[in-house]
Design a protein around this motif. Structure first.
Motif, short mmCIF file in Angstrom:
data_model
loop_
_atom_site.label_atom_id
_atom_site.label_comp_id
_atom_site.label_asym_id
_atom_site.label_seq_id
_atom_site.Cartn_x
_atom_site.Cartn_y
_atom_site.Cartn_z
N VAL A 57 31.53 34.53 37.36
CA VAL A 57 30.75 35.20 37.10
C VAL A 57 32.47 36.28 36.80
O VAL A 57 33.52 36.65 37.04
CB VAL A 57 30.58 36.08 37.87
CG1 VAL A 57 29.63 37.38 37.97
CG2 VAL A 57 29.56 35.33 38.67
N VAL A 58 32.09 36.92 35.36
CA VAL A 58 32.92 38.15 34.53
C VAL A 58 31.93 39.27 35.01
O VAL A 58 31.47 39.68 34.75
CB VAL A 58 33.11 37.78 33.15
CG1 VAL A 58 33.65 39.20 32.81
CG2 VAL A 58 33.08 36.35 32.76
N ALA A 59 32.98 40.02 36.78
CA ALA A 59 31.59 41.34 37.10
C ALA A 59 32.92 41.89 36.02
O ALA A 59 33.53 42.22 36.51
CB ALA A 59 31.89 41.31 38.81
N THR A 60 31.67 42.97 35.51
CA THR A 60 32.01 44.26 34.21
C THR A 60 31.74 45.59 35.35
O THR A 60 30.73 45.89 35.56
CB THR A 60 31.76 44.00 33.44
OG1 THR A 60 31.07 44.15 32.92
CG2 THR A 60 32.62 42.75 32.64
N MET A 61 32.97 46.72 35.02
CA MET A 61 32.15 47.61 35.37
C MET A 61 33.18 49.16 34.96
O MET A 61 34.28 48.60 34.42
CB MET A 61 32.65 48.31 37.17
CG MET A 61 33.68 47.55 37.44
SD MET A 61 33.36 47.05 39.22
CE MET A 61 32.91 45.33 38.58
N ARG A 62 32.78 50.03 35.01
CA ARG A 62 33.95 51.72 34.30
C ARG A 62 34.95 51.24 35.01
O ARG A 62 35.97 51.28 33.86
CB ARG A 62 32.75 52.45 34.28
CG ARG A 62 31.72 52.53 33.69
CD ARG A 62 31.38 54.20 33.39
NE ARG A 62 31.01 54.54 34.25
CZ ARG A 62 29.83 55.73 34.13
NH1 ARG A 62 30.71 56.61 33.94
NH2 ARG A 62 29.90 55.58 36.03
N LYS A 63 35.06 50.91 36.00
CA LYS A 63 37.05 50.77 36.67
C LYS A 63 36.72 50.20 37.88
O LYS A 63 35.33 49.87 38.65
CB LYS A 63 37.03 52.52 37.48
CG LYS A 63 37.20 54.02 36.75
CD LYS A 63 37.38 55.01 37.68
CE LYS A 63 37.60 56.24 36.76
NZ LYS A 63 37.71 57.77 37.63
N ALA A 64 37.86 48.73 37.69
CA ALA A 64 37.34 47.46 38.13
C ALA A 64 37.90 47.74 39.77
O ALA A 64 38.64 48.49 40.15
CB ALA A 64 38.26 46.88 37.97
N ASP A 65 36.45 47.31 40.35
CA ASP A 65 36.63 47.67 41.97
C ASP A 65 36.49 45.64 42.48
O ASP A 65 35.80 44.95 42.83
CB ASP A 65 35.28 48.27 42.39
CG ASP A 65 35.63 48.32 43.59
OD1 ASP A 65 36.14 47.64 44.30
OD2 ASP A 65 34.43 49.59 44.42
N GLN A 66 37.87 45.38 42.73
CA GLN A 66 38.22 44.33 43.43
C GLN A 66 37.27 43.62 44.61
O GLN A 66 37.75 42.54 45.31
CB GLN A 66 39.14 43.79 43.20
CG GLN A 66 40.42 44.16 41.94
CD GLN A 66 39.99 43.15 41.51
OE1 GLN A 66 39.59 42.12 41.36
NE2 GLN A 66 40.05 43.85 39.98
N ARG A 67 35.93 44.17 45.15
CA ARG A 67 35.85 44.34 46.16
C ARG A 67 34.77 43.23 45.76
O ARG A 67 35.32 41.27 47.10
CB ARG A 67 34.74 45.02 46.89
CG ARG A 67 35.67 45.69 47.64
CD ARG A 67 33.82 47.24 48.02
NE ARG A 67 33.17 47.74 46.61
CZ ARG A 67 32.09 47.30 46.35
NH1 ARG A 67 31.33 47.15 47.86
NH2 ARG A 67 31.54 48.10 45.74
N LEU A 68 34.08 42.52 44.90
CA LEU A 68 33.48 41.13 44.49
C LEU A 68 34.55 40.09 44.80
O LEU A 68 34.57 39.42 44.74
CB LEU A 68 33.12 41.52 42.92
CG LEU A 68 31.57 42.12 43.16
CD1 LEU A 68 30.84 42.91 42.14
CD2 LEU A 68 30.06 41.18 43.84
#
Length: 281
Positions: free
Chosen positions: A29-40
């Motif tokens: 999974v390439v989990a993308t978001m505006r500001k990277a949050d490493q919880r995933l």
């Protein structure tokens, strides 16, 4: 061979749940978001790679795709999940707010699709999954611009499903109902504070907001919707639409099994419109 999915808007809600679903099913999974949050990443460091992607900034889209391929070697599916909304009266909604909603919900989706399509074409396969809503085939008051963006993506996706089939690329639509367990509703309410309500509409707006708080259908949760996203990614058939949640299924039944006049009156009753009109009589 392990497959890889890139998901936009993965920091919370449906995007977050979908990232976990695919990882739990053995996908990268390439989990993308505006500001990277490493919880995933912390939940599943072997399967989940978090990187920044803002759908309104094309350079970040290209960078996220490249980073995902560099990490996992390929991308097999893209899930366009990022979206925003606002509750407002149509005539009072500033144009800059309207443009912001369309930039994310429509042009952002288009930008991601245009960025990934050449890669899928050269690869010889790929699946594009667009998250719309049951308001993509129905409508609600106070959400005219959000509804318009979802209708736009519905039409875009159906047209693309024919066009991209020629390149062995599949297009799928996920149509969730209301997901009150996510923070989408609270974000919508927060954004709506910036839009004033004209006095002429104040009574109507207050009544309809109260009706929304007493939503007449059973809601889905993000895990049910995530299951449908995963099912769509794994479905080799030409099926386009996937309902997600009891309210989506019920509104689809109402929309497609009744005459237009009966459907409109049914929705007026269910959404609280009739009650307000009767109160004004």
């Amino acid at each position: 061979m392990t497959k890889t999915v890139l998901i936009t808007g993965s920091s919370t809600g449906l995007g977050y749940a979908t990232a976990k679903k695919f990882a739990n099913e053995g996908w990268n999974v390439v989990a993308t978001m505006r500001k990277a949050d490493q919880r995933l990443t912390e939940e599943n460091p072997e399967r989940i790679f978090v990187t920044e992607l803002d759908v309104t900034k094309p350079a970040t889209i290209e960078a996220a795709i490249a980073a995902g391929i560099a990490r996992f070697g390929r991308i097999d599916a893209v899930v366009n999940n990022a979206g925003i909304s606002v509750l407002s009266i149509f005539e009072a909604t500033p144009m800059n707010v309207i443009r912001q909603i369309f930039e994310t919900n429509v042009f952002g989706v288009i930008a991601v699709i245009q960025a990934i399509t050449p890669y899928f074409r050269e690869q010889g396969s790929g699946t594009i999954i667009n998250i719309t809503s049951n308001v993509g085939f129905t409508s609600n008051p106070l959400l005219s611009f959000y509804v318009a963006t979802k209708h736009a993506i519905e039409g875009l996706s159906e047209s693309l499903s024919y066009e991209l089939e020629s390149q062995n690329i599949s297009v799928k639509l996920i149509e969730p109902g209301s997901m009150q367990t996510t923070n989408f509703a609270s974000n919508t309410m927060s954004a709506s504070q910036d839009v004033s309500i004209p006095q002429a509409y104040k009574s109507y707006f207050d009544h309809m907001m109260n009706a929304m708080m007493n939503y007449p259908f059973e809601c889905a949760d993000e895990n049910q919707a995530a299951d449908q996203v995963y099912a769509a990614a794994c479905d080799p058939s030409a099926r386009l639409r996937y309902l997600a949640g009891p309210d989506s299924e019920e509104t689809a039944r109402l929309r497609w099994t009744q005459s237009e006049e009966t459907y409109m009156q049914t929705m007026r009753n269910l959404l609280g419109q009739t009650a307000w009109l009767n109160r004004q009589a």
